[in-house]
Design an enzyme around this catalytic site. Structure first.
Site, PDB file in Angstrom:
ATOM      1  N   THR B 209      24.543  51.284  35.049  1.00 29.10           N
ATOM      2  CA  THR B 209      25.368  51.047  33.880  1.00 29.10           C
ATOM      3  C   THR B 209      25.928  52.364  33.382  1.00 29.10           C
ATOM      4  O   THR B 209      25.179  53.307  33.120  1.00 29.10           O
ATOM      5  CB  THR B 209      24.624  50.329  32.770  1.00 29.10           C
ATOM      6  N   ASN B 419      13.141  55.121  40.520  1.00 26.93           N
ATOM      7  CA  ASN B 419      13.548  53.724  40.556  1.00 26.93           C
ATOM      8  C   ASN B 419      12.497  52.802  41.145  1.00 26.93           C
ATOM      9  O   ASN B 419      12.716  51.603  41.272  1.00 26.93           O
ATOM     10  CB  ASN B 419      14.874  53.596  41.305  1.00 26.93           C
TER      11      ASN B 419
END
Lengths: 424, 424
Positions: B209, B419
């Site tokens: 994002t 991640n």
């Protein structure tokens, strides 16, 4: 059809094979494989759709576009002979000529494959010496002798294990093969001739060097051989991806000697070829560079199989999904995020997402995480699934159309390290 | 036009901004930003082309498709409000209503953005309380007061630093903005309405994002504002990629208050907007998750700009190229391998590849590694370039057409670790 990983390229009658060291690997390990079929052997192949193709791909693809009459395969590891300019083409021609002279065929009957670092000139003299050494070991002309295991060892690059698989059909026909591939692995191979339009855009996607050589002693028409191989490659190798990187060298070859003197039904032959390809693809995924688990991405309801596979591929190639799987992190939102970038329209409010898996203790019960586009709150199920050694993602997009599956491996720090300091 | 990273969204006349903590971040850090323009403010936006869009994207895109009449922006971090079903839409509506009530406008004049984990219900009450807190800090209605820096802090997720940039034009008009984005970062944003066909396939590609809010005190027609933003986003944000993962939430908003009472030439306004967007994009790349260097991929001779950008994007998204850059490994063959998978036809024998870079000691002299498709042997140059903190790849495909550039960061073990264990 029972798979036997003890069967390799020399298992079918009429083939000889061996692996030798010709000095391409500084370690002195085996780095050149030769497979030879008896006179009368016919061949089919599928090749990378990368615009940039290695010199051996250009050669072998042109040979098989012109004729199925090919009975020798020379494979070297440790150098891809790609992006090597005119010298690369000369190296292939020299290899084919030497193999023909040593093994008693024409250069046009010799198929060549290479795998390894791109952009480094290939030492054609070492390869030629290796071909002579292999031919001597095989006794000159292919005659059912040889060592398929050594060939499978010789084609390894970063593969930690050699990969073989074979099946024996009811009528006594054998189909068997060897393969290599651990990274730069996302094949999208098609039969010759060269595609007039690269597959990257028109096709649903597809993008290691993987090499596989299959042999069979079946009697088969070249057309049946080509059809069986193209269908099998599309359904197996072309549906795995380690890193989304389609190589310049991807090649699968299938040679039929006819030495079993039996002609199986084309469907039976196709099933056997597909079973061998599927198992070789499974072995490649299990040996993917740095990977700790395998992930199956099943997508349905995308309207078409091509759409389902395009969505599955986007999920399978997502570094965020793959890193989450590595960490056992139940971050399933990344699956939907990736699915939405495939260029395939669907209604997010109609989506159903299920995560399951399997581990040493058996299957992990599938958990429905999203129903009609809204989260169900089944986070415990997501935790268990993402922590499993085999993660199974099932995503239904709410429309018509069949399921399609793309398989991948997790993304790990080790994958990055392996590819950061090795010119491979 | 001189960039000033001390200028944020509250710098242009007619805007107020602040950041507050509303409890979405467990750490208690700032997690809600509010930007308010004086009555008469007009707005434009560009939004993700992901098929799966967050509830705030659906809302804000629909508002700006209907009217440029919008003067409040509410941004929360720590939760993307994506894949949250009908409850997600209700949360957005509740936020817009509360902001309208607190700040003296209509709900339709409130644009909403979210960033954070996907698939977790957003606590709309916390957001509403935060909006009230922010409104109190701003004194009710936007009036040129406030703290742009706090707003920039509040929109951070994994960003290690807040990102601001602004310029002051000759006539006294200011354009300034804030942004966030460090992973799931590969925007491909377009103006509203929602694209009828997802961009993944038809467009040359594009796929964290990222959120950015720009403000200006210029007097500008909505059409000029829309054009300036769309062009700037396409030329800057849409040409960076951290991980090829296009978010469900990517949004850039540009609000013009007119408070400077000056109307710059549309070209000057467009240049200023583009300069601010370019610098914010550069700051995002420099802060990419786990990254140690930035990589510029320039491609020319692909026939069209779209073709050049498609090839550049494939190279920029290649995990193998990015891992090699991390390791300082001169494995340039991977650049050509990736280039060949973009679906853009070219003649490999006509390719020219040059690697350069820049570091603390100044620029690294560019080395030509491939000329007419063949290696030049300039490996020392490749070593120096790939080891530099800023790697510059210049690939000419031999055809006509302009150069295009996609910028990325290296792929590191740290990116994978970040991640793997964070539901972000």
């Amino acid at each position: 059809v029972t798979l036997d990983r003890g069967l390799g390229v020399a298992a079918p009658a009429g083939f000889g094979a061996t692996g030798v060291a010709c000095g391409l690997k500084p370690s002195g390990e085996l780095d050149l494989a030769v497979v030879v079929g008896l006179p009368g052997t016919v061949a089919a192949g599928v090749f990378t759709t990368n615009v940039v193709v290695a010199a051996p791909v250009a050669w072998s693809r042109a040979r098989l576009a012109a004729s199925a009459d090919a009975r020798v395969v020379v494979v070297n590891s440790a150098n891809a002979n790609a992006c090597t300019g005119p010298a690369g083409d000369e190296a292939v021609l020299a290899t084919a000529r030497r193999a023909a002279a040593e093994l008693g065929c024409r250069p046009e009957q010799v198929l060549v494959c290479s795998t390894g670092v791109i952009g480094v000139p290939l030492d054609a003299e070492r390869v030629a010496d290796g071909v002579a050494k292999a031919a001597a070991a095989l006794g000159g002309a292919g005659s059912g002798q040889g060592d398929g295991q050594a060939a499978a060892e010789a084609i390894r690059t970063t593969d930690t294990v050699a990969k073989q698989a074979g099946v024996v059909l009811a009528g006594g026909v054998t189909v068997a093969g060897m393969a290599k591939g651990a990274a730069m692995l996302a094949p999208a191979m098609v039969p010759p001739p060269a595609p007039t339009r690269p597959a990257g855009q028109g096709a649903p996607g597809g993008h290691a060097t993987m090499l596989a050589v299959l042999t069979t002693d079946a009697v088969a028409e070249p057309a049946a051989l080509r059809a069986a191989l193209a269908e099998a490659a599309e359904a197996t190798f072309n549906r795995i991806t380690v890193d989304g990187a389609q190589s310049t060298n991807d090649t699968v070859l299938l040679l039929a000697s006819g030495a079993a003197q039996a002609r199986p039904h084309p469907d039976d032959l196709a099933d056997a070829v597909r079973a061998v390809c599927h198992d070789l693809a499974t072995q490649m995924l299990a040996d993917a560079e740095g990977a700790t688990k395998v992930i199956s991405v099943h997508v349905g309801g995308a309207g078409t199989l091509a759409g389902a596979l395009a969505v599955a591929r986007r999920v399978a190639d997502s570094p965020l999904v793959k890193a989450a799987a590595y960490g056992g992190d139940p971050n399933w939102g990344r699956i939907l995020q990736a699915a939405g970038t495939a260029g395939v329209p669907f209604d997010p409010a109609a989506v159903r997402l299920e995560l399951g898996g399997a581990g040493p203790a058996g299957p992990v019960a599938p958990a429905v995480l999203v129903r009609s586009g809204a989260p169900t709150g089944a986070e415990a199920g997501a935790n268990a699934a993402m922590a499993a050694p085999e993660v199974a993602i099932r995503l239904h997009l709410g429309g018509p159309g069949p399921w399609g599956c793309v398989r991948t491996a997790d993304l790990t720090p080790e994958y990055v390290r392996l590819n950061a300091d090795s010119t491979t």
